[in-house]
Design an enzyme around this catalytic site. Structure first.
Site, PDB file in Angstrom:
ATOM      1  N   SER A  66       0.615  11.703  -4.682  1.00  0.00           N
ATOM      2  CA  SER A  66      -0.843  11.550  -4.549  1.00  0.00           C
ATOM      3  C   SER A  66      -1.479  11.537  -5.941  1.00  0.00           C
ATOM      4  O   SER A  66      -2.625  11.122  -6.110  1.00  0.00           O
ATOM      5  CB  SER A  66      -1.430  12.680  -3.701  1.00  0.00           C
ATOM      6  OG  SER A  66      -0.948  13.937  -4.139  1.00  0.00           O
ATOM      7  N   GLU A  95      10.206  10.920   1.501  1.00  0.00           N
ATOM      8  CA  GLU A  95       9.608  10.500   2.767  1.00  0.00           C
ATOM      9  C   GLU A  95      10.653   9.839   3.665  1.00  0.00           C
ATOM     10  O   GLU A  95      11.509   9.095   3.173  1.00  0.00           O
ATOM     11  CB  GLU A  95       8.456   9.518   2.506  1.00  0.00           C
ATOM     12  CG  GLU A  95       7.309  10.150   1.724  1.00  0.00           C
ATOM     13  CD  GLU A  95       6.117   9.216   1.524  1.00  0.00           C
ATOM     14  OE1 GLU A  95       6.132   8.079   2.045  1.00  0.00           O
ATOM     15  OE2 GLU A  95       5.159   9.646   0.853  1.00  0.00           O
ATOM     16  N   GLU A 115       2.760  14.937   8.368  1.00  0.00           N
ATOM     17  CA  GLU A 115       1.443  14.443   7.931  1.00  0.00           C
ATOM     18  C   GLU A 115       0.762  13.617   9.015  1.00  0.00           C
ATOM     19  O   GLU A 115       1.325  12.644   9.524  1.00  0.00           O
ATOM     20  CB  GLU A 115       1.603  13.606   6.645  1.00  0.00           C
ATOM     21  CG  GLU A 115       0.262  13.072   6.155  1.00  0.00           C
ATOM     22  CD  GLU A 115       0.236  12.618   4.710  1.00  0.00           C
ATOM     23  OE1 GLU A 115       1.231  12.817   3.975  1.00  0.00           O
ATOM     24  OE2 GLU A 115      -0.797  12.054   4.303  1.00  0.00           O
TER      25      GLU A 115
HETATM   26  O1  KIV Z   1       1.823  13.255  -2.465  1.00  0.00           O
HETATM   27  C1  KIV Z   1       1.353  14.220  -1.835  1.00  0.00           C
HETATM   28  O2  KIV Z   1       0.427  14.914  -2.279  1.00  0.00           O
HETATM   29  C2  KIV Z   1       1.921  14.505  -0.531  1.00  0.00           C
HETATM   30  C3  KIV Z   1       1.220  15.498   0.322  1.00  0.00           C
HETATM   31  C4  KIV Z   1      -0.005  14.886   0.860  1.00  0.00           C
HETATM   32  C5  KIV Z   1       2.089  16.060   1.365  1.00  0.00           C
HETATM   33  O3  KIV Z   1       2.906  13.935  -0.180  1.00  0.00           O
END
Ligand code: KIV
Length: 276
Positions: A45, A115, A182
């Site tokens: 993220s 993932e 998620e």
């Molecule tokens: O990249 C991220 O912050 C995540 C979380 C939202 C679980 O994968």
């Protein structure tokens, strides 16, 4: 001494809820660590809330390692989980092993996250066999955003719900120590949480998960492009930053900053020769 995966797994057995937050830099990681949060995810993220991309897809392994190192330097007790970016673990078991090793050996993370469920189970098993703790991530996996056609709730049909349950079981069997769920319906997250022996960490997956994870910028209110429904804003850092920056700007332009308090002085005699 840092939190271990055995302690995280034991929290589920004891019914203790697990808190996890993202962090991407030294200063923030230090605050999260000192607050006692047991898990920090250096999430991809990063791409959206730090680097300004529209999705997590452009994030590279070099980006992730750079920020993971900073987070590791800022922490003493928290377990740091490095997030493997798009296509850095899909091509082969060898590729996954090589890149996961960089998170542990170069960046100093204690675990990695990737993932996928059934489709990545072979990679998860090999990483775990080689001593690398793995956190799984299923449901709305942002690296598959183009496949999903947007940020949509996952597992809403009987087939999709069954597949998510199968993915969770496959991750547990492959040796993952926990699973992020998620954006899945709360009732499905409850079933998955009851069905697997490892902790589930929810984000938009309701109250029944063993733990919760949030993007720190969302809970602090520092990311203003959009506010996900699953996030609760505990502060409005963007407003606080904006008013501090405006005040600084106003004082500099008005000539009222700096004052003597922020300045340095020497005895005038030292400058006597210069004043001729
Ligand atoms: O990249 C991220 O912050 C995540 C979380 C939202 C679980 O994968």
């Amino acid at each position: 001494m840092r939190i271990t995966i055995s302690q995280i797994k034991a929290m589920k057995q004891k019914g203790e809820k697990i808190a996890m937050l993202t962090a991407y830099d030294y200063t923030t990681a230090k605050i999260v660590d000192e607050a006692g949060v047991p898990l920090i995810l250096v999430g991809d993220s990063l791409g959206m809330v730090v680097l300004g991309y529209e999705s997590t897809i452009p994030v590279t392994i070099e980006d992730m390692l750079h920020h993971t190192k900073a987070v590791v330097r800022g922490t003493k007790q928290t377990m740091v989980v490095g997030d493997m970016p798009f296509m850095t673990y899909h091509l082969s078991v060898e590729q996954a092993l090589r890149n996961a090793t960089r998170f542990i050996q170069e960046a100093g993370a204690q675990a990695i996250k990737l993932e996928g469920g059934v489709t990545v189970a072979d990679k998860v098993k090999r990483l775990v066999d080689c001593g690398i703790p793995v956190m799984g991530h299923i449901g709305l996996t942002p690296q598959s955003i183009h496949q999903f056609g947007g940020f949509k709730v996952q597992g809403k049909t009987p087939e999709a719900a069954t597949k998510l349950l199968e993915d969770a079981v496959a991750l547990e069997q492959a040796g993952a120590f926990s699973i992020v769920l998620e954006t899945v319906p709360s009732q499905l997250a409850k079933i998955i949480t009851e069905r697997v022996g490892i902790p589930t960490i929810g984000i938009g997956a309701g109250i029944h998960c063993d733990g919760q994870v949030q993007v720190i910028n969302d809970i602090l209110g520092s990311f203003t492009d959009f506010a996900p429904k699953h996030a609760k804003q505990y502060a409005n850092i963007a407003d606080i930053m904006s008013s501090a920056i405006k005040e600084y700007y106003q004082e500099v332009t008005a000539g009222s900053f700096p004052t003597d308090e922020q300045s340095f002085f020497i005895d005038e005699s030292a400058l006597a020769g210069l004043n001729k």
